[in-house]
Design a protein around this motif. Structure first.
Motif, PDB file in Angstrom:
ATOM      1  N   ASP A 155      32.005  39.423  35.175  1.00 33.42           N
ATOM      2  CA  ASP A 155      30.902  40.309  35.494  1.00 33.42           C
ATOM      3  C   ASP A 155      30.596  41.291  34.310  1.00 33.42           C
ATOM      4  OD1 ASP A 155      30.627  39.230  37.944  1.00 33.42           O
ATOM      5  OD2 ASP A 155      31.806  40.614  39.157  1.00 33.42           O
ATOM      6  N   LYS A 156      31.633  41.832  33.582  1.00 30.31           N
ATOM      7  CA  LYS A 156      31.528  42.743  32.630  1.00 30.31           C
ATOM      8  C   LYS A 156      30.672  41.994  31.541  1.00 30.31           C
ATOM      9  CE  LYS A 156      35.274  45.640  33.607  1.00 30.31           C
ATOM     10  NZ  LYS A 156      36.918  46.320  32.998  1.00 30.31           N
ATOM     11  N   ALA A 182      23.712  37.996  37.784  1.00 27.66           N
ATOM     12  CA  ALA A 182      23.555  39.224  38.078  1.00 27.66           C
ATOM     13  C   ALA A 182      25.109  40.096  37.733  1.00 27.66           C
ATOM     14  CB  ALA A 182      23.177  39.575  39.629  1.00 27.66           C
ATOM     15  N   GLY A 183      26.091  39.382  37.441  1.00 23.35           N
ATOM     16  CA  GLY A 183      27.357  40.020  37.268  1.00 23.35           C
ATOM     17  C   GLY A 183      27.796  40.531  38.580  1.00 23.35           C
ATOM     18  N   ARG A 184      27.732  40.003  39.481  1.00 23.49           N
ATOM     19  CA  ARG A 184      28.069  40.336  40.853  1.00 23.49           C
ATOM     20  C   ARG A 184      29.209  39.481  41.482  1.00 23.49           C
ATOM     21  NH1 ARG A 184      22.899  40.470  44.141  1.00 23.49           N
ATOM     22  NH2 ARG A 184      24.325  41.137  45.895  1.00 23.49           N
ATOM     23  N   LEU A 185      30.034  38.872  40.730  1.00 22.49           N
ATOM     24  CA  LEU A 185      30.807  37.557  41.346  1.00 22.49           C
ATOM     25  C   LEU A 185      31.979  38.379  42.231  1.00 22.49           C
ATOM     26  CD1 LEU A 185      31.365  34.839  38.803  1.00 22.49           C
ATOM     27  CD2 LEU A 185      30.577  34.570  41.097  1.00 22.49           C
ATOM     28  N   SER A 186      32.344  39.732  41.519  1.00 23.62           N
ATOM     29  CA  SER A 186      33.479  40.429  42.184  1.00 23.62           C
ATOM     30  C   SER A 186      33.245  40.769  43.624  1.00 23.62           C
ATOM     31  CB  SER A 186      33.607  41.798  41.343  1.00 23.62           C
ATOM     32  OG  SER A 186      34.144  41.466  40.089  1.00 23.62           O
ATOM     33  N   LEU A 236      25.604  40.825  28.469  1.00 28.00           N
ATOM     34  CA  LEU A 236      24.623  39.855  27.963  1.00 28.00           C
ATOM     35  C   LEU A 236      23.316  40.392  28.691  1.00 28.00           C
ATOM     36  CD1 LEU A 236      26.219  36.576  28.531  1.00 28.00           C
ATOM     37  CD2 LEU A 236      25.935  37.757  26.439  1.00 28.00           C
ATOM     38  N   GLY A 237      23.049  41.023  29.806  1.00 25.22           N
ATOM     39  CA  GLY A 237      21.963  41.542  30.239  1.00 25.22           C
ATOM     40  C   GLY A 237      20.856  40.368  30.881  1.00 25.22           C
ATOM     41  N   THR A 255      38.792  41.465  42.153  1.00 23.09           N
ATOM     42  CA  THR A 255      38.973  41.704  40.754  1.00 23.09           C
ATOM     43  C   THR A 255      39.132  40.556  39.953  1.00 23.09           C
ATOM     44  OG1 THR A 255      41.268  42.137  41.387  1.00 23.09           O
ATOM     45  CG2 THR A 255      39.843  44.156  41.578  1.00 23.09           C
ATOM     46  N   SER A 256      39.490  39.465  40.540  1.00 22.12           N
ATOM     47  CA  SER A 256      39.850  38.521  39.683  1.00 22.12           C
ATOM     48  C   SER A 256      38.540  38.042  38.860  1.00 22.12           C
ATOM     49  CB  SER A 256      40.176  37.242  40.595  1.00 22.12           C
ATOM     50  OG  SER A 256      39.079  36.931  41.486  1.00 22.12           O
TER      51      SER A 256
END
Length: 205
Positions: free
Chosen positions: A117-118, A102-106, A123-124, A111-112
């Motif tokens: 995540d970006k 989901a791009g939510r590792l942060s 990729l969607g 911020t590492s």
């Protein structure tokens, strides 16, 4: 009665023995706490558990390697029990993967992992999974929701950090509920992309 086990030693040795004893006791206590923290999140392998929402008895048998085999009278109970057992065995991995796709590792690491995540959001995977959810039949959606209900039931019974896994105990993390149609679908979408990339050599797009 006074107990002085080191009284027969010269004064320098007496103090050294006391310090050494204190260090050994502290090491034993810390080792005990460490073992307790690690084992606290281990799955229950025998006995009985109460899982809300079941309509009949479900049996979980494990082979010599600890791999579970689940027997139920109907699909709803089967998928609910599967979600509970999966959460017992590997909730950290499940949560890590759903946040990765989901791009939510942060949310976990700050911020590492922002660049990761970006890339994932570009990729969607989550958008694709959400589109595919609308294409699922009622039976499949129900299976995913039953599975998520089992995961959430385990989470509700294990609210402490160390109760979930060692990683949560170390990182002091909290967690939201598990959504079947969204979280499971996006994990499957990511797995499909990885499999396609591994078998064809094409990039994961």
């Amino acid at each position: 009665m006074r107990i002085a086990p080191f009284a027969r030693f010269p004064r320098p040795l007496r103090w050294g023995a006391r310090v050494l004893t204190a260090v050994l006791v502290l090491a034993i206590v810390l080792a005990g706490v460490g073992v307790w923290t690690v084992r606290r999140s281990f799955p229950q392998l025998d006995g009985e558990l109460r899982l809300p929402g079941l309509s009949a008895k479900v049996t979980v048998l494990r082979d010599g390697h600890g791999i579970p085999q689940i027997y139920a009278d109907n699909p709803q109970d089967l998928f609910r029990a599967q979600g509970y057992v999966h959460a017992q065995d590997r909730f950290w991995e499940m949560d890590f993967r759903r946040k990765t796709t989901a791009g939510r590792l942060s949310e976990l690491f700050g911020t590492s992992t922002l660049d990761v995540d970006k890339v994932v959001r570009t990729l969607g995977w989550r958008r694709t999974a959400e589109r595919e959810v609308s294409l699922l039949g009622p039976g499949t959606r129900q299976a995913l929701d039953d599975y998520a209900a089992g995961v959430n039931a385990w989470m509700g019974q294990h609210r402490g950090f160390a109760d979930k896994s060692l990683e949560y105990a170390v990182l002091k993390l909290t967690n939201g509920s598990y959504c079947g149609t969204r979280d499971v679908a996006q994990a499957l979408e990511a797995a499909t992309c990885r499999l396609r990339s591994a078998t064809t050599g094409s990039p994961m797009v």
